[in-house]
Design an enzyme around this catalytic site. Sequence first.
Site, mmCIF file in Angstrom:
data_model
loop_
_atom_site.group_PDB
_atom_site.id
_atom_site.type_symbol
_atom_site.label_atom_id
_atom_site.label_comp_id
_atom_site.label_asym_id
_atom_site.label_seq_id
_atom_site.Cartn_x
_atom_site.Cartn_y
_atom_site.Cartn_z
ATOM 1 N N TRP A 167 0.842 -1.198 0.000
ATOM 2 C CA TRP A 167 0.000 0.000 0.000
ATOM 3 C C TRP A 167 0.876 1.245 0.000
ATOM 4 O O TRP A 167 1.337 1.697 1.036
ATOM 5 C CB TRP A 167 -0.925 0.002 1.225
ATOM 6 C CG TRP A 167 -1.939 -1.103 1.179
ATOM 7 C CD1 TRP A 167 -3.128 -1.091 0.498
ATOM 8 C CD2 TRP A 167 -1.868 -2.381 1.822
ATOM 9 N NE1 TRP A 167 -3.790 -2.270 0.685
ATOM 10 C CE2 TRP A 167 -3.055 -3.085 1.492
ATOM 11 C CE3 TRP A 167 -0.918 -2.993 2.646
ATOM 12 C CZ2 TRP A 167 -3.306 -4.376 1.951
ATOM 13 C CZ3 TRP A 167 -1.182 -4.273 3.107
ATOM 14 C CH2 TRP A 167 -2.359 -4.955 2.759
ATOM 15 N N HIS A 188 -6.988 1.878 2.004
ATOM 16 C CA HIS A 188 -8.080 0.934 1.765
ATOM 17 C C HIS A 188 -9.194 1.214 2.777
ATOM 18 O O HIS A 188 -9.013 2.041 3.684
ATOM 19 C CB HIS A 188 -7.605 -0.520 1.835
ATOM 20 C CG HIS A 188 -6.793 -0.862 3.050
ATOM 21 N ND1 HIS A 188 -6.293 -2.120 3.279
ATOM 22 C CD2 HIS A 188 -6.387 -0.108 4.123
ATOM 23 C CE1 HIS A 188 -5.620 -2.139 4.425
ATOM 24 N NE2 HIS A 188 -5.666 -0.932 4.953
ATOM 25 N N ARG A 214 -3.787 6.053 -3.070
ATOM 26 C CA ARG A 214 -2.479 5.395 -3.112
ATOM 27 C C ARG A 214 -1.483 6.276 -3.862
ATOM 28 O O ARG A 214 -1.829 6.876 -4.882
ATOM 29 C CB ARG A 214 -2.580 4.030 -3.815
ATOM 30 C CG ARG A 214 -3.557 3.123 -3.080
ATOM 31 C CD ARG A 214 -3.046 1.755 -2.803
ATOM 32 N NE ARG A 214 -4.096 1.016 -2.092
ATOM 33 C CZ ARG A 214 -4.511 -0.195 -2.411
ATOM 34 N NH1 ARG A 214 -3.942 -0.842 -3.411
ATOM 35 N NH2 ARG A 214 -5.466 -0.785 -1.715
ATOM 36 N N GLN A 228 -13.462 1.802 -2.708
ATOM 37 C CA GLN A 228 -13.571 0.388 -2.362
ATOM 38 C C GLN A 228 -14.885 0.163 -1.636
ATOM 39 O O GLN A 228 -15.491 1.097 -1.111
ATOM 40 C CB GLN A 228 -12.435 -0.036 -1.418
ATOM 41 C CG GLN A 228 -11.092 -0.199 -2.111
ATOM 42 C CD GLN A 228 -10.046 -0.829 -1.198
ATOM 43 O OE1 GLN A 228 -10.190 -0.839 0.017
ATOM 44 N NE2 GLN A 228 -8.987 -1.352 -1.804
ATOM 45 N N VAL A 271 -6.378 -11.284 7.337
ATOM 46 C CA VAL A 271 -7.266 -12.454 7.238
ATOM 47 C C VAL A 271 -6.448 -13.740 7.220
ATOM 48 O O VAL A 271 -5.298 -13.762 6.778
ATOM 49 C CB VAL A 271 -8.161 -12.394 5.970
ATOM 50 C CG1 VAL A 271 -9.304 -11.397 6.171
ATOM 51 C CG2 VAL A 271 -7.348 -12.068 4.739
ATOM 52 N N ALA A 325 -14.229 -11.147 6.173
ATOM 53 C CA ALA A 325 -14.120 -9.785 5.655
ATOM 54 C C ALA A 325 -13.833 -9.873 4.167
ATOM 55 O O ALA A 325 -13.339 -10.892 3.667
ATOM 56 C CB ALA A 325 -13.012 -9.026 6.364
HETATM 57 N N1 DAH Z 1 -7.865 -4.064 1.814
HETATM 58 C C1 DAH Z 1 -7.447 -4.892 0.726
HETATM 59 C C2 DAH Z 1 -6.800 -4.064 -0.350
HETATM 60 O O1 DAH Z 1 -6.950 -2.877 -0.345
HETATM 61 C C3 DAH Z 1 -8.611 -5.647 0.150
HETATM 62 C C4 DAH Z 1 -9.120 -6.709 1.072
HETATM 63 C C5 DAH Z 1 -8.610 -7.992 0.991
HETATM 64 C C6 DAH Z 1 -10.051 -6.408 2.038
HETATM 65 C C7 DAH Z 1 -9.056 -8.982 1.822
HETATM 66 C C8 DAH Z 1 -10.509 -7.403 2.897
HETATM 67 C C9 DAH Z 1 -9.984 -8.704 2.771
HETATM 68 O O2 DAH Z 1 -11.410 -7.163 3.851
HETATM 69 O O3 DAH Z 1 -10.457 -9.649 3.620
HETATM 70 O O4 DAH Z 1 -6.107 -4.565 -1.181
#
Ligand code: DAH
Length: 357
Positions: A167, A188, A214, A228, A271, A325
């Site tokens: 990120w 995110h 970003r 998102q 996760v 999630a």
């Molecule tokens: N936050 C991640 C991104 O910006 C995307 C994401 C992946 C969100 C897996 C989630 C997850 O909640 O479980 O690339």
Amino acid sequence: MSSGTESSGADTANSPLSVEEIKVAALAALTVAGSEAVLDEWRVSYLGRKSDLTNVLRSISSLPADDRKAVGASANLLRASLEEALAEKTQELRGAAGSVADALDVTLPGRRRRRGGLHPTTQTIRELTDAFGAMGFQVAEGPEVEWERYNFDALNIPAEHPARDSWDTFWLESPDGEGRSDMLLRTHTSPMQARIMEKADPPIRVVIPGRCFRYEATDATHEWHFFQLEGLAVDKGITFADMKGTLFEFARRIFGPDRKVRFRVDFFPFVEPGAEMAIDCFKCNGQGCSLCKGTGWIEIMGAGMVHPSVLRNVGYDPEVYTGFAFGMGVERIAMLRHGIDDVRQFAAGDLRFLSQF
Ligand code: DAH
């Protein structure tokens, strides 16, 4: 007869109206005439056989010889000028009527006013939140300027962890101007997971749409700001199967009832296990085409079971509660559904693009 002649002569001599008076009255009446019918009446009154002016002209022979010439000349002049004024006024009325008729065709349909519309990103967010709303999810929003703690640490991404490289981040300057502060533009929507769990007790079912940032070069598939949609479900006894069922139903609602879904292992620090979800290509039905780059599959989102460390960070007992999630790019969903090939279109402000939605 003689008395008639006399009386006519006396009338003329005592005529209540002089040429000048006739002129004043006639022109005043002409000014206010508003239709051709009124003009016709006016012509009879002021130029007709029984008009005062005609009477004056007829009576000239009975005037003293000295007056005849002057009265005759002025009466004839008035007659000519009244005729001319009448012609002008007639023209004026016809002209006005003509131009009004040209300008106003009451049988034409009205002109439509251009109305604004919802931005395609907004429309997509609404469709996504509607789909999850129908499955019992609430909608929440959070700050675009975020603490490092929520954006990274609470999500199991400590400082110096190599995962932070995923990120690229806009940092806010520290107040003393010495380097960066501990605030940033969120990279995110996942920090909202921690914010919500901190404030609420399970059961939780929530989706969070929002703008992210970003520090990246832009191209057809990368923007430095984009949206998102995050999702979170936490409760006793939630399993990976619940996640698959929920996201499968979501895919059917957004991409049609015939969709197949595929989950493959992926890594996100917050996760465990993590997954990448794909749907079979809705354009070629999985045969392989330009949209799915020949693979038959289109990646839609990241997902996974909420990491025990994340639950612990917000004070939940991972032995009691579990959850899943997920997170997806809103513009990416819109691009897939509408066949848009350049993400930069969304923020370009070009009405030719925007008005198509
Ligand atoms: N936050 C991640 C991104 O910006 C995307 C994401 C992946 C969100 C897996 C989630 C997850 O909640 O479980 O690339």
